[in-house]
Design an enzyme around this catalytic site. Sequence first.
Site, short mmCIF file in Angstrom:
data_model
loop_
_atom_site.label_atom_id
_atom_site.label_comp_id
_atom_site.label_asym_id
_atom_site.label_seq_id
_atom_site.Cartn_x
_atom_site.Cartn_y
_atom_site.Cartn_z
N GLU A 134 0.81 -1.22 0.00
CA GLU A 134 0.00 0.00 0.00
C GLU A 134 0.85 1.27 0.00
O GLU A 134 0.51 2.25 -0.67
CB GLU A 134 -0.91 -0.02 1.24
CG GLU A 134 -1.95 1.07 1.21
CD GLU A 134 -2.92 0.94 2.39
OE1 GLU A 134 -3.54 -0.14 2.51
OE2 GLU A 134 -3.05 1.89 3.16
N ASP A 135 1.94 1.26 0.73
CA ASP A 135 2.68 2.52 0.94
C ASP A 135 4.05 2.63 0.30
O ASP A 135 4.71 3.67 0.45
CB ASP A 135 2.80 2.81 2.45
CG ASP A 135 1.46 3.25 3.05
OD1 ASP A 135 0.60 3.70 2.28
OD2 ASP A 135 1.29 3.12 4.27
#
Length: 189
Positions: A63-64
Amino acid sequence: MSELNLIFSALEFAADRHKCQTRKGICKMPYINHPIRVAKILTDFGETDPELIMAALLHDVIEDTTSNEQEIKELSEVILNKFGENVLLTVLEVSDNKNLPVEERKRLQVVHTPELSDRSKKLKIADKISNILDIKNDPPENWPLERKLAYLDWSKQVVNGARGLNKNLDQYFDKVYQETYDYLKRTKY
Ligand code: ZN
């Protein structure tokens, strides 16, 4: 590789992926502090499945630390090869689709959490506990009280779809939620 070696490999891998990132809070703490805390919360409450702990350490790398589909594909391949299918599936399950607007991503977490695997449900609860502790102890700059309270409320909705697998973990979420809620109401900050 031994289980312990695999767990430290996951920690090292995540630390490397997040090396240039800091958390949202005013302390600007290293990003890796968050996945470490999530993994620690799970072990504190008796979770010993190495694949769950590895997934906890790696849970935010997709996700990051990616910015497009190709990078997600390549990173998924690496996680699969290094840490196996169960770890990859768990990390993918707890990763939001960043192409969607934030409010839609939040809504989908509430809707989808009851359908997640057991590993992902426990991970979700520990993730929300860690984020709520950060809101209390190292709050993001420029978050007014209402936004913090709204985050707490949303977290509880997500966690309600994940309960029932580890009673003590569920209760710890409730305790952290309540303490933080009371603290925010009391300090109005
Ligand atoms: Zn997280």
